[in-house]
Design an enzyme around this catalytic site. Structure first.
Site, PDB file in Angstrom:
ATOM      1  CD  GLU A   1      -4.432   4.155  -1.711  1.00 58.70           C
ATOM      2  OE1 GLU A   1      -4.659   4.469  -0.535  1.00 58.70           O
ATOM      3  OE2 GLU A   1      -5.271   4.311  -2.614  1.00 58.70           O
TER       4      GLU A   1
ATOM      5  CG  ASN B   1      -4.497  11.248  -5.841  1.00 56.33           C
ATOM      6  OD1 ASN B   1      -3.799  11.318  -6.852  1.00 56.33           O
ATOM      7  ND2 ASN B   1      -5.102  10.141  -5.469  1.00 56.33           N
TER       8      ASN B   1
ATOM      9  CG  ASP C   1      -1.950   1.107   1.182  1.00 52.75           C
ATOM     10  OD1 ASP C   1      -2.999   0.893   0.552  1.00 52.75           O
ATOM     11  OD2 ASP C   1      -1.694   2.183   1.752  1.00 52.75           O
TER      12      ASP C   1
END
Length: 389
Positions: free
Chosen positions: A305, A270, A262
């Site tokens: 992700e 983002n 992860d």
């Protein structure tokens, strides 16, 4: 028989049909840019068509026809070889090809203008055609053993037939030493064998189109089961592939390992730099995984992700080595976005089937617990499931 069939007309029509097949390949190329080498195949057919047109021009001297037509033919077959290699993503070295083609031109010019013997030029170029055809056939038949594609076998055999017919022409020409060259144009066996060569080239074209169709189906199937952004397996396809691998693992009494990864603080990337930057980070991480994992490993994007690797015939210790290599390289390799380096890290949880059942859900649950522990330990960490007990 030949007078009835009109030899020149048949040659011309075979050239027209080859060009028509080329137009079909151009349409396919325009619709799917993922297929490589199609343009080179079209160039090959155009060169071969020019060769046929040159051969049937009665207004040109036979010596000139032999030189120009033979060069077009050799270049066309060379383009076939180049196209096939590019199509299979194994391109030849451009410099080597260029040097070879230049050498062929020079040798032909020396034979034509210094030796003034078009007969030797025909023998030389016919030998080249045989050699190139054999290379094409060998490559396709060799590939067919790995892929088990009938289309590759068919096209390879067609190249073998073409090479065999051309060798027969070379043998007859050399054995009979037919001179002057003008006699070749009235030699019926020459016409018959040349026409058969043209028909085999048409069969080669149909075979290549069948190869293109098979590759398109393969790409379509691959794209349906792969994540569009990272080109890794989708969650559903990963689980499906994992089930098949688990059955194999149990049957062979081997262990398999799983890594669950992860990206740390991905939401902040983002939020700070935008989703395009986030996409670049995901792509870079996926490429890093693919570059370091084994060919037999299953790689999938499990969530936004979150990525997963299933390692057949591997232990937790071997999985830890891969995990550490991925973690270290990702930490030390900032992703460039709009000229700005973006630093990222990854947390990894892993397990193997030696201490738990090899079933995907069981292993995923164990790897997920390990990943959770890695996050709680401060991120940018690796935690093995065995260390939690």
């Amino acid at each position: 028989m030949l007078a009835t069939l009109d030899f020149k007309t048949m040659l011309f029509m075979s050239g027209v049909l080859a060009v028509a097949l080329s137009l079909l390949l151009l349409v396919i190329h325009q619709r799917d840019n993922m297929l490589k080498g199609l343009k080179h195949w079209v160039y090959a057919n155009i060169l071969l068509s020019f060769s046929i047109i040159t051969f049937i021009q009665s207004g040109i001297s036979v010596d000139v026809r032999a030189l120009i037509g033979s060069l077009f033919f050799v270049y066309g077959l060379t383009m076939y070889l180049i196209s096939i290699r590019i199509f299979e993503l194994e391109p030849l070295k451009i410099q080597s090809i260029q040097n070879a083609l230049i050498a062929i031109v020079i040798i032909n010019l020396l034979i034509t203008f210094f030796l003034k013997n078009a007969y030797i030029s025909i023998l030389f170029n016919t030998s080249l055609c045989i050699a190139i055809s054999v290379l094409c056939a060998h490559y396709l038949l060799k590939r067919s053993r790995h892929k088990h594609y009938r289309e590759y076998i068919f096209t390879g055999i067609c190249f073998v037939i073409f090479a065999g017919l051309t060798f027969f022409r070379l043998y007859i020409l050399a054995a009979n030493n037919i001179q002057p060259v003008e006699h070749l144009t009235q030699w019926n066996l020459n016409k018959i064998t040349f026409l058969l060569c043209m028909l085999s080239l048409l069969a080669i074209n149909f075979g290549f189109i069948a190869m293109v169709n098979e590759k398109m189906a393969e790409l379509l199937e691959q794209s349906a089961g792969h994540d569009w952004l990272t080109n890794t397996l989708t969650r559903g396809n990963l689980e499906k592939s994992a089930e098949a691998q688990t059955l194999k693992t149990i049957k062979l009494k081997q262990s398999q390992a799983m890594l669950l990864m992860d990206l740390d603080n991905f939401k902040s990337i983002n939020d700070t730099h935008g989703h395009l930057c986030g996409d670049s980070v995901l792509q870079a991480f996926a490429d890093l995984i693919k570059d370091n994992a084994r060919e037999i490993d299953l790689i999938g994007r499990y969530g936004g992700e979150e990525f997963c690797i299933i390692m057949p015939n591997a232990t937790e210790a071997e999985a830890f080595i891969l995990a550490e290599r991925i973690r270290r390289k990702f930490e030390s390799s900032p992703i460039m976005f709009n000229g700005q380096p973006i630093s990222c890290t990854v947390s990894i949880g892993l397990c193997d089937s030696n201490s738990i059942h090899a079933h995907f859900n069981t292993m995923f649950s164990a790897a997920d617990k390990s990943l959770y522990a890695a996050k709680n330990a401060g991120r940018n960490k690796i935690v093995a499931y065995s260390s939690l007990h």
